[in-house]
Motif scaffolding. Structure first.
Motif, mmCIF file in Angstrom:
data_model
loop_
_atom_site.group_PDB
_atom_site.id
_atom_site.type_symbol
_atom_site.label_atom_id
_atom_site.label_comp_id
_atom_site.label_asym_id
_atom_site.label_seq_id
_atom_site.Cartn_x
_atom_site.Cartn_y
_atom_site.Cartn_z
ATOM 1 N N PHE A 120 -46.971 42.257 33.263
ATOM 2 C CA PHE A 120 -45.966 42.965 32.485
ATOM 3 C C PHE A 120 -45.296 44.066 33.325
ATOM 4 N N ARG A 121 -44.167 44.539 32.811
ATOM 5 C CA ARG A 121 -43.377 45.579 33.473
ATOM 6 C C ARG A 121 -43.059 45.177 34.917
ATOM 7 N N GLU A 122 -42.710 43.926 35.072
ATOM 8 C CA GLU A 122 -42.387 43.394 36.392
ATOM 9 C C GLU A 122 -41.260 42.367 36.242
ATOM 10 N N SER A 123 -40.370 42.329 37.220
ATOM 11 C CA SER A 123 -39.291 41.342 37.209
ATOM 12 C C SER A 123 -38.825 41.086 38.628
ATOM 13 N N ILE A 124 -38.019 40.050 38.777
ATOM 14 C CA ILE A 124 -37.560 39.635 40.100
ATOM 15 C C ILE A 124 -36.339 40.439 40.523
ATOM 16 N N ASP A 125 -36.370 40.924 41.750
ATOM 17 C CA ASP A 125 -35.241 41.672 42.304
ATOM 18 C C ASP A 125 -34.431 40.808 43.273
ATOM 19 N N VAL A 159 -32.792 35.176 37.136
ATOM 20 C CA VAL A 159 -32.962 34.086 38.097
ATOM 21 C C VAL A 159 -31.669 33.286 38.210
ATOM 22 N N ARG A 160 -31.062 32.978 37.083
ATOM 23 C CA ARG A 160 -29.803 32.225 37.118
ATOM 24 C C ARG A 160 -28.727 32.994 37.894
ATOM 25 N N LYS A 161 -28.627 34.280 37.661
ATOM 26 C CA LYS A 161 -27.623 35.083 38.353
ATOM 27 C C LYS A 161 -27.856 35.083 39.858
ATOM 28 N N LEU A 162 -29.117 35.230 40.281
ATOM 29 C CA LEU A 162 -29.426 35.300 41.705
ATOM 30 C C LEU A 162 -29.173 33.977 42.429
ATOM 31 N N VAL A 163 -29.450 32.874 41.749
ATOM 32 C CA VAL A 163 -29.406 31.564 42.417
ATOM 33 C C VAL A 163 -28.121 30.794 42.136
ATOM 34 N N PHE A 164 -27.595 30.916 40.923
ATOM 35 C CA PHE A 164 -26.460 30.083 40.528
ATOM 36 C C PHE A 164 -25.156 30.867 40.366
#
Length: 381
Positions: A120-125, A159-164
């Protein structure tokens, strides 16, 4: 394989469970500090019922079944019931299961095997793929390497924003916004539960299950550009949308929304993408193909998608290129059907004009066998 799943909603948890029981090491990251359980009950429909049976969860899900939709009716400005929705417009079949989001979330989380964990309290940068794996930098400052990354992080997927690319490239706004707020149950009578009031382009309602009461504020609008992380801005948008109307329970619903620290607000939108995978990254659930709450099928798509992805990885012996292609071919027909079902729901719940409200009510009153039921809509994703 060592797999990262972004998002601990229904899509993320079900995917992690399906991958975990097949022996993969799974890490789920969730930017919230706890499982997200707010929102009204959601629906498990069609083939998704069989998916939950395969997961060994169907009996537990059925035990949590509620009848919230069956109490839905439309009222006038004084709260007098003027129309109900016939059963045949509510569900795909009698086998459909409506249950609280929190119950399904907790059932999935409790079923995770030891090799599937949540942070928790974690996400991809940031994500960097080199062909053999994906290097991930987290917002906490840490980093790790994974064989695959699954984006199950919803309509506004990072994730979609970073990759697509930008969300705007794939988002199709359906002309509605929805707000959900928890209500002090003691302030509302049992008879209030299930009542929905319309004026042109707007719907205010009270729904509930068990000992909870929820306020719904739904309105028509062109696409709004706002910070979806700014809760105060979201509350102001809703207040402005219903300004000048004090009929029925609108003032109390707005007061509750303003005081709710976990008030939910978002556009009613779909995501349309030509493909849900690129390299070693794949999207599941709303991140790849949000069907919008009007479909009542977002939860079912999350469940089928997670299972199909895990099964295809197993069948392909870990060859993600083959697996991702097969996953998409199996899931896309379900998505296309779900995304095609939304128009009737919007017109039923939020007629645009007074004439359309009257026509809706007249149609419903004239239908035979008017058992109390509600449109197959899930107010939360």
């Amino acid at each position: 394989m060592n797999i990262l799943v972004s998002g601990a909603g229904i899509a993320g948890l079900s995917t992690a469970l399906d991958l975990g029981v097949r022996g993969h090491q799974v890490t789920v990251v969730e930017r919230a500090e706890h499982l997200r359980v707010n929102g009204s009950p959601i629906d498990v429909r069609g083939d998704a019922i069989g998916v939950t049976a395969e997961m060994g969860l169907l009996d537990g899900i059925r035990a949590k079944r509620v009848d919230m939709s069956e109490r839905t009716r439309f009222v006038d400005r004084d709260g007098t019931v003027i129309a109900r929705v016939p059963n045949e417009e509510a569900n795909d079949s009698a086998d459909d299961i409506e249950l609280p989001r929190e119950d399904l979330t907790n059932i999935l989380a409790a079923a995770l095997p030891p090799n599937a964990t949540i942070r928790f309290r974690e996400s991809i940068d940031a994500l960097t793929e080199d062909g053999d794996g994906v290097d991930v930098r987290f917002t906490s400052g840490g980093s790790a390497r994974f064989d695959l990354v699954v984006g199950a992080d919803g309509l506004h997927s990072r994730v979609r924003k970073l990759v697509f690319g930008p969300e705007s490239d794939y988002l199709r706004h359906l002309g509605l916004y929805v707000g959900l707020t928890e209500l002090p149950a003691e302030d509302f009578r049992a008879d209030d539960i299930g009542k929905m009031y319309n004026y042109p382009g707007h719907m205010a309602g009270i729904t509930g299950y068990h000992d909870k009461a929820l306020g719904i504020l739904l309105f028509r609008s062109e696409f709004l550009d706002y910070d979806y992380h700014d809760l105060d801005v979201q509350k102001r948008i809703v207040t402005d949308a219903f300004a000048g109307h004090d009929e029925w329970e609108i003032p109390r619903l707005l007061t509750a929304a303003d005081a709710d620290p976990e008030f939910y607000f978002d556009s009613v939108s779909q995501i349309h993408m030509p493909t849900w995978h690129r390299g070693r990254v794949v999207l599941v659930g709303d991140a790849g193909h949000c069907a919008a709450l009007l479909s009542g099928r977002g939860t079912s798509l999350a469940l089928t998608g997670g299972l199909f992805l895990a099964e295809e990885l197993e069948r392909a012996g870990g060859d993600h290129t083959v697996a991702f292609d097969h996953y998409e071919k199996r899931q896309r027909p379900y998505v296309e059907f779900a995304q095609s079902t939304v128009d009737d729901g919007g017109n039923l719940l939020v007629p645009a004009t007074e004439e359309e409200i009257t026509a809706r009510n007249t149609r419903l009153v004239s239908r035979p066998g008017k058992n109390a039921a509600g449109q197959g809509v899930s107010w939360s994703r």
